[in-house]
Every structure is written in C-alpha cells, then in structure tokens.
Motif scaffolding. Structure first.
Motif, PDB file in Angstrom:
ATOM      1  N   LEU A 273       0.822  -1.208   0.000  1.00  0.00           N
ATOM      2  CA  LEU A 273       0.000   0.000   0.000  1.00  0.00           C
ATOM      3  C   LEU A 273       0.857   1.259   0.000  1.00  0.00           C
ATOM      4  CD1 LEU A 273      -2.741  -1.069   2.580  1.00  0.00           C
ATOM      5  CD2 LEU A 273      -2.912  -1.038   0.093  1.00  0.00           C
ATOM      6  N   VAL A 274       1.921   1.225   0.805  1.00  0.00           N
ATOM      7  CA  VAL A 274       2.814   2.391   0.876  1.00  0.00           C
ATOM      8  C   VAL A 274       3.496   2.635  -0.457  1.00  0.00           C
ATOM      9  CG1 VAL A 274       4.927   3.298   1.936  1.00  0.00           C
ATOM     10  CG2 VAL A 274       3.191   2.188   3.361  1.00  0.00           C
TER      11      VAL A 274
ATOM     12  N   SER B 217       2.468   1.716  -3.447  1.00  0.00           N
ATOM     13  CA  SER B 217       1.479   2.185  -4.407  1.00  0.00           C
ATOM     14  C   SER B 217       1.143   3.654  -4.167  1.00  0.00           C
ATOM     15  CB  SER B 217       0.209   1.335  -4.305  1.00  0.00           C
ATOM     16  OG  SER B 217      -0.737   1.741  -5.272  1.00  0.00           O
ATOM     17  N   LEU B 218       1.060   4.051  -2.905  1.00  0.00           N
ATOM     18  CA  LEU B 218       0.764   5.443  -2.581  1.00  0.00           C
ATOM     19  C   LEU B 218       1.890   6.363  -3.025  1.00  0.00           C
ATOM     20  CD1 LEU B 218      -0.941   7.614  -1.206  1.00  0.00           C
ATOM     21  CD2 LEU B 218       0.162   7.034   0.955  1.00  0.00           C
ATOM     22  N   LEU B 219       3.143   5.948  -2.770  1.00  0.00           N
ATOM     23  CA  LEU B 219       4.289   6.771  -3.172  1.00  0.00           C
ATOM     24  C   LEU B 219       4.343   6.906  -4.698  1.00  0.00           C
ATOM     25  CD1 LEU B 219       7.048   5.463  -0.716  1.00  0.00           C
ATOM     26  CD2 LEU B 219       5.824   7.650  -0.634  1.00  0.00           C
ATOM     27  N   LEU B 220       4.109   5.797  -5.389  1.00  0.00           N
ATOM     28  CA  LEU B 220       4.070   5.854  -6.853  1.00  0.00           C
ATOM     29  C   LEU B 220       2.975   6.790  -7.331  1.00  0.00           C
ATOM     30  CD1 LEU B 220       4.643   2.134  -7.928  1.00  0.00           C
ATOM     31  CD2 LEU B 220       6.100   4.087  -8.474  1.00  0.00           C
ATOM     32  N   PHE B 221       1.820   6.705  -6.675  1.00  0.00           N
ATOM     33  CA  PHE B 221       0.694   7.562  -7.066  1.00  0.00           C
ATOM     34  C   PHE B 221       1.039   9.033  -6.891  1.00  0.00           C
ATOM     35  CE2 PHE B 221      -2.973  10.024  -5.578  1.00  0.00           C
ATOM     36  CZ  PHE B 221      -3.748   9.992  -6.726  1.00  0.00           C
ATOM     37  N   LEU B 222       1.610   9.384  -5.742  1.00  0.00           N
ATOM     38  CA  LEU B 222       1.946  10.785  -5.478  1.00  0.00           C
ATOM     39  C   LEU B 222       2.958  11.318  -6.478  1.00  0.00           C
ATOM     40  CD1 LEU B 222       2.179  10.724  -1.571  1.00  0.00           C
ATOM     41  CD2 LEU B 222       0.332  11.653  -2.984  1.00  0.00           C
ATOM     42  N   PHE B 223       3.893  10.473  -6.887  1.00  0.00           N
ATOM     43  CA  PHE B 223       4.896  10.897  -7.870  1.00  0.00           C
ATOM     44  C   PHE B 223       4.287  10.995  -9.271  1.00  0.00           C
ATOM     45  CE2 PHE B 223       8.037   9.537 -11.090  1.00  0.00           C
ATOM     46  CZ  PHE B 223       8.885  10.641 -11.042  1.00  0.00           C
ATOM     47  N   LEU B 224       3.518   9.965  -9.651  1.00  0.00           N
ATOM     48  CA  LEU B 224       3.002   9.917 -11.012  1.00  0.00           C
ATOM     49  C   LEU B 224       1.849  10.886 -11.240  1.00  0.00           C
ATOM     50  CD1 LEU B 224       3.153   6.058 -11.605  1.00  0.00           C
ATOM     51  CD2 LEU B 224       4.664   7.812 -12.542  1.00  0.00           C
ATOM     52  N   VAL B 225       1.103  11.240 -10.188  1.00  0.00           N
ATOM     53  CA  VAL B 225       0.013  12.186 -10.382  1.00  0.00           C
ATOM     54  C   VAL B 225       0.559  13.563 -10.742  1.00  0.00           C
ATOM     55  CG1 VAL B 225      -0.243  13.066  -8.008  1.00  0.00           C
ATOM     56  CG2 VAL B 225      -2.249  12.853  -9.477  1.00  0.00           C
ATOM     57  N   ILE B 226       1.773  13.880 -10.277  1.00  0.00           N
ATOM     58  CA  ILE B 226       2.415  15.140 -10.677  1.00  0.00           C
ATOM     59  C   ILE B 226       2.682  15.132 -12.181  1.00  0.00           C
ATOM     60  CG2 ILE B 226       4.463  16.591 -10.391  1.00  0.00           C
ATOM     61  CD1 ILE B 226       4.672  15.518  -7.533  1.00  0.00           C
ATOM     62  N   ILE B 227       3.169  13.999 -12.675  1.00  0.00           N
ATOM     63  CA  ILE B 227       3.406  13.871 -14.114  1.00  0.00           C
ATOM     64  C   ILE B 227       2.085  13.941 -14.871  1.00  0.00           C
ATOM     65  CG2 ILE B 227       4.383  12.398 -15.921  1.00  0.00           C
ATOM     66  CD1 ILE B 227       6.236  11.197 -13.851  1.00  0.00           C
ATOM     67  N   THR B 228       1.028  13.365 -14.286  1.00  0.00           N
ATOM     68  CA  THR B 228      -0.290  13.409 -14.919  1.00  0.00           C
ATOM     69  C   THR B 228      -0.772  14.843 -15.082  1.00  0.00           C
ATOM     70  OG1 THR B 228      -0.870  11.263 -13.943  1.00  0.00           O
ATOM     71  CG2 THR B 228      -2.678  12.632 -14.730  1.00  0.00           C
ATOM     72  N   ILE B 229      -0.549  15.660 -14.067  1.00  0.00           N
ATOM     73  CA  ILE B 229      -0.943  17.073 -14.153  1.00  0.00           C
ATOM     74  C   ILE B 229      -0.147  17.791 -15.233  1.00  0.00           C
ATOM     75  CG2 ILE B 229      -0.920  19.264 -12.897  1.00  0.00           C
ATOM     76  CD1 ILE B 229      -1.497  17.621 -10.341  1.00  0.00           C
TER      77      ILE B 229
END
Length: 317
Positions: free
Chosen positions: A168-169, A171-183
């Motif tokens: 879970l951790v 996946s969360l770290l990946l999400f926080l990093f990749l959502v910046i790229i998504t923006i």
C-alpha cells in the motif's frame, strides 16, 4: 500579477458577452470533470481507492467477471444497451470536441469578431471543427491515455505484491509521484489543443510546440492551475452562502406556517434544490471562463517567456 488580471478580465468579458459559449462550457465539463488540472489528484485517488475500479485487484475477481459475462451472453438486451451506449458516448465526445474548438476560437484574442463583440455561433464552431476535430480528438485521447497509463503504473504493486502494508505504501508513493506527471501531461495537452486550433499544426508539431512553451513557462502554468483550483473552491463556498441567504427568509416563513419537523424538511429540500441550481450555473460559467483563461495564456506565452509571480517575488523583482 498584471498578466493574470489582464487574462481574467478579458476572459470574463468574452464569457459575459457571448452567452452561446456557456453551452460549450457545459459540454467540456463531461470530458475533464470540473476541468481543473489539480482536481486530477482527487479524481485519480478515487479511481485507485475504489473496489469497483479496474485499477483494483478486487474488480478482476473471477466470480464477479463470470457473473457479468453470464449476464452478457444470456440475453440480447445487454448487447443492444452496449451498442446504444457506445453510440451515445461517441456522439457526446464529438460535441465535446466541437465545444473545445469553439471555445478556443472564441477566446482567440486575434479574432476581430470577438473584439467587435459579434456573437460567436454554433455554426462557426462546427465550421472550424471540420478541419480540427480529428487532431483535437487524438490529442485529448492521447493525453487521457497517458494519464490512465500512469495511474495503472501506480496500481501495479496492488496486483503483483503480497497483501502487506509495504504494498500500500509503495502504491501510494508511486501515485503521489506519477500524479504530478499526470498534471503536467494535462497542461501540455491543453497547450497542444490550443496549438492545433490556433496555429493549425500537425499533432506531433503541436505537442512539440506545447512542450516547448510549458518547459519555458512551468512556473506560470502551475500558478494558473493553482489559482483556478482555489477559485473553484471559493466559488463552491460562495454558492452555498448565496443559497442560504436566498432561501433563509422562506425557511423562516415555513417555520411560522408549518410544524417544526415539516418546516425543517421543506426547507432542506428547497435549500438542496437552490444549491444545485446555483452550482450548475456557476460551474458552467466557471468552466467557460476557465477555458478562456488557458487560451489567452497560451496566446501570451507564444509571444515569449513569462516569469511566474513566485519567481519575481523570490528574486525581488
């Protein structure tokens, strides 16, 4: 700050003058939700956290898929519904693309018809869309595909690692990093669509142009995205306050006529309906104005690099 004031004022003047653009503003909401790039964080996190999302392992459990497949093959009704749904979605996407193109052309500061206050029409949007709708659709689909691809990457630990807290951790770290790229992808796609319509470029050249503009103006791009997010948040609070002020006298009148319980329920229904109507109007206006801000900013950035407000503050300029 003068640049933002100029953009906001000009965008609002066009939004007020050309009420036909409100229809376009309504339809573009169906593509990007609220149309706010920073809202992608909450949208993506909802997709990643829901058990009914394809980005969760629970969605792909064989018993659930088996039930769905059995329902699909046991009756022709689901097939007909899917065909009808695909047709409706395709039609809606076409309208959304025309709306995007219409808004970009309408807010183009070089258009004399806007400067002369001539009303922008649906026919003009359709005529312009004949040349741009396919590349604009391709750009939007490419941007959306990359966004979902990045979300899938952040969900991979949930599928392939043991069910532990580390999974879970990670996946969360990946999400926080990749959502910046998504923006970033969302902003670049926004610029690319503007380049397609305003500069009549091919898809590849439009994205190259968009990345060139974004990379030289990262600060001002993120600043505008942040300001739009805060503005939308404040508008939602304003909608509730206005609704309460408008309905409160009626609530007092209901309390004098009906019992306390009856007046309470009547007022709650009235308040909810008022909040809904006020929010719909404000969101459509915001969507139109918000879209215009990005087109006007794109036009300004094509003239040369602009320094972000935070950069000027840090440099004491």
């Amino acid at each position: 700050m003068k640049l933002y004031k100029k953009i906001f004022r000009q965008s609002w003047e066009i939004t007020k003058t050309h009420k036909s653009l409100w229809i376009f503003g309504f339809f573009v909401l169906f593509w990007g939700g609220k149309g706010i790039d920073l809202e992608l964080f909450f949208t993506q996190s909802a997709l990643l956290g829901s058990n009914n999302s394809p980005f969760q392992p629970q969605f792909w459990q064989m018993d659930r898929l088996g039930e769905g497949w059995h329902l699909f093959i046991s009756s022709p009704t689901p097939i007909l519904m899917i065909i009808a749904l695909i047709t409706c979605v395709a039609f809606l996407i076409g309208i959304i693309m025309i709306s995007q193109i219409g808004l970009i052309e309408a807010f183009d500061p070089t258009k004399s018809k806007i400067n002369n206050r001539k009303k922008y029409s649906l026919e003009q949007a359709i005529k312009t869309s004949e040349h741009h709708i396919l590349p604009v659709l391709e750009a939007n689909m490419l941007g959306r595909g990359v966004a979902y691809g990045l979300l899938l990457l952040s969900a991979l630990p949930l599928f392939f690692l043991p069910a532990t807290n580390f999974r879970l951790v990670l996946s969360l770290l990946l999400f926080l990093f990749l959502v910046i790229i998504t923006i970033v992808v969302s902003l670049v796609t926004k610029y690319a669509v503007n380049a397609l319509v305003l500069e009549n470029l091919t898809l590849g050249k439009a994205f190259h142009r968009a990345w060139n503009i974004f990379s030289k103006n990262i600060g001002i791009s993120l600043e505008l995205a942040f300001m739009m997010f805060i503005t939308f948040f404040l508008i939602n609070i304003f909608d509730v306050l206005v609704s309460v002020v408008v309905t409160l006298p009626l609530g007092i009148m209901f309390s004098a006529i009906f019992s306390a319980v009856t007046a309470y329920y009547i007022y709650n229904v009235l308040l909810l309906v008022t909040v809904f109507l006020v929010t719909v109007v404000s969101v459509v206006l915001f969507s139109t104005w918000h879209f215009g801000n990005w087109t006007l900013l794109f036009s300004e950035l094509t003239k040369g690099q602009k320094k972000a407000k935070i950069h000027r503050l840090l440099k004491g300029e």
